[in-house]
Design an enzyme around this catalytic site. Structure first.
Site, PDB file in Angstrom:
ATOM      1  N   THR A 176       2.447   4.972  -2.154  1.00  0.00           N
ATOM      2  CA  THR A 176       1.675   4.042  -2.443  1.00  0.00           C
ATOM      3  C   THR A 176       1.190   3.245  -1.118  1.00  0.00           C
ATOM      4  O   THR A 176       2.074   3.476  -0.165  1.00  0.00           O
ATOM      5  CB  THR A 176       2.227   2.755  -3.436  1.00  0.00           C
ATOM      6  OG1 THR A 176       3.240   2.368  -2.776  1.00  0.00           O
ATOM      7  CG2 THR A 176       2.825   3.748  -4.639  1.00  0.00           C
ATOM      8  N   ASP A 177       0.255   2.169  -1.467  1.00  0.00           N
ATOM      9  CA  ASP A 177      -0.018   1.585   0.106  1.00  0.00           C
ATOM     10  C   ASP A 177       1.300   0.708   0.689  1.00  0.00           C
ATOM     11  O   ASP A 177       1.463   0.704   1.738  1.00  0.00           O
ATOM     12  CB  ASP A 177      -1.241   0.470  -0.234  1.00  0.00           C
ATOM     13  CG  ASP A 177      -2.558   1.362  -0.467  1.00  0.00           C
ATOM     14  OD1 ASP A 177      -2.793   2.279  -0.112  1.00  0.00           O
ATOM     15  OD2 ASP A 177      -3.453   0.590  -1.290  1.00  0.00           O
ATOM     16  N   CYS A 178       2.105   0.250  -0.260  1.00  0.00           N
ATOM     17  CA  CYS A 178       3.243  -0.523   0.257  1.00  0.00           C
ATOM     18  C   CYS A 178       4.586   0.317   0.404  1.00  0.00           C
ATOM     19  O   CYS A 178       5.567  -0.046   1.015  1.00  0.00           O
ATOM     20  CB  CYS A 178       3.613  -1.553  -0.712  1.00  0.00           C
ATOM     21  SG  CYS A 178       3.600  -1.277  -2.366  1.00  0.00           S
ATOM     22  N   TYR A 179       4.449   1.490  -0.107  1.00  0.00           N
ATOM     23  CA  TYR A 179       5.514   2.389   0.107  1.00  0.00           C
ATOM     24  C   TYR A 179       4.988   3.901   0.326  1.00  0.00           C
ATOM     25  O   TYR A 179       4.960   4.810  -0.696  1.00  0.00           O
ATOM     26  CB  TYR A 179       6.280   2.589  -1.301  1.00  0.00           C
ATOM     27  CG  TYR A 179       6.985   1.413  -1.757  1.00  0.00           C
ATOM     28  CD1 TYR A 179       8.128   0.827  -1.071  1.00  0.00           C
ATOM     29  CD2 TYR A 179       6.685   0.560  -2.906  1.00  0.00           C
ATOM     30  CE1 TYR A 179       8.767  -0.495  -1.384  1.00  0.00           C
ATOM     31  CE2 TYR A 179       7.308  -0.566  -3.231  1.00  0.00           C
ATOM     32  CZ  TYR A 179       8.279  -0.955  -2.605  1.00  0.00           C
ATOM     33  OH  TYR A 179       9.242  -2.160  -2.979  1.00  0.00           O
TER      34      TYR A 179
END
Length: 389
Positions: A128-131
């Protein structure tokens, strides 16, 4: 004569408390009587060491760089549940290794981590964008992760069953091998020294009670799964079969590998041998009377595993005195008996906990709430459309 937990704790902190194991108390009652023992003993310690396959552990790994949201994970080839936070994992003691030839499982992984050994981690992530990270391989140990909690949704039975096999082939069960034609009988409770036999109405413990768990400090978090306090009971209050259970939690980083051991039951699967100890305050003579029960005064049902049903035939009740003699008689035939729990280690845990209390290292806690005593035992019989659920 009435004592309070607060008064007993003041004596513990001053190292003035009189402590004995439950086995020692039973012997003292024989010579001195209930009243005299109640006047002189402040704390009674109990223990058990047995397979508890409903054990588990919660781990927090800490974040990788770049960060990762784990969604599949294996620890030494054993599947761990990753549907929690990004790097939180949950592993069950009874989870088998994915290698069908392996005799390891979640219990062995938990035991290795408690012992400070390295465990191979293989993780797959959801990018994901944060992970953004998609995979990670590493060796972890208790010293390289953040939280490591042992959690037992059902870690302590008040009583259990005796397993036998009236069929014509060997059976491999959670009690170990059961040989055909009533070739053996296996029980999994240390009898009259078992913690919850000595507090049959759960008046001395409750939610929040401090306990010995795996050689470290743990706490009772509530009723365990399959908690059945409504089980039929003898006049002394003890259940004639599986009764109350407890849920427990403790910091696994502080535990002792002597009391946390992975095990494997042949052709059944992995589990975890776990040591648990309870310290009871001697509040009055009733406490001593309850703890004075003998192996001849507690019983368990003999169940035939050859019948593959939820409710199996029983050969009746036998006392723990009979079980510990090494032989019981079923249908006129002598049948060898053996415990799956360790009676020797149960006594050792009670002795270790006694030392903790006597040295002022372990005080008692007032429960914040009682363990419920009105729970029925439900089972699954299939969905009935007429119920409109």
């Amino acid at each position: 004569m009435e004592r309070s937990i607060a008064a007993i704790n003041r004596k513990i902190k001053k190292k003035q408390a009189q402590v004995c194991t439950v086995a020692e108390l039973k012997e003292r009652v024989k010579t001195d009587g209930i009243s005299a023992v109640a006047q002189t003993v402040d704390v009674v310690t109990t223990g058990t060491f047995e397979p508890m396959e409903s054990s588990s552990a919660v781990l927090n790994l800490g974040h990788t760089d770049p960060p990762m949201r784990i969604r599949q994970c294996w620890l030494d080839g054993v599947l761990a549940y990753a549907g929690l936070g990004a790097v939180d994992l949950y592993i069950g003691a009874a989870q088998p290794a994915e290698d069908p030839d392996s005799e390891r499982g979640g219990g062995h992984v938990i035991a290795d981590l408690v012992a400070g050994k390295g465990v191979q981690l293989r993780a797959l992530g959801q990018s994901t964008d944060c992970y953004p990270r998609a995979s990670f391989d590493n060796v972890i140990s208790r010293d390289t992760i953040n939280q490591f909690y042992l959690f037992n949704p059902r870690g302590l039975y008040q009583n259990f069953i005796v397993g036998v096999n009236g069929g014509d082939r060997p059976l491999y069960t959670y009690l170990g091998p059961l040989y055909p034609h009533l070739g053996n009988a296996v029980y999994c409770n240390p009898g009259a020294i078992a913690p919850l036999f000595n507090d049959p109405e759960l008046k001395l413990i409750g939610i929040g009670s401090r306990i010995f768990l795996g050689g470290g400090i743990g706490y009772i978090t509530g009723e365990g799964t399959q908690h059945f306090p409504l089980q039929k009971r003898l006049a002394n209050g003890t259940p004639i079969g599986p009764g109350a259970t407890l849920a427990m939690v403790g910091d696994a980083k502080t535990m002792n590998p002597k009391w946390v051991r992975g095990c494997y039951l042949r052709h059944y699967g992995p589990s975890l041998m776990l040591g648990v100890g309870l310290a009871f305050p001697v509040l009055n003579e009733t406490t001593v009377e309850r703890c004075a029960i003998s192996d001849g005064e507690v019983v368990a049902p003999v169940i035939d595993f050859a019948i593959p049903r939820r409710v199996r035939p029983t050969f009746g009740l036998v006392s723990y005195a009979q079980l510990k003699s090494g032989r019981i008689t079923l249908e006129g035939k002598p049948v060898r008996t053996a415990p799956l729990s360790s009676i020797y280690f149960a006594n050792q845990i009670a002795l270790e906990l006694k030392q903790w209390v006597a040295e002022g290292q372990f005080t008692l806690t007032e429960p914040v709430a009682p363990i419920p005593l009105d729970r029925p035992f439900l089972s699954q019989d299939g969905w009935d459309p007429a119920m409109n659920l």
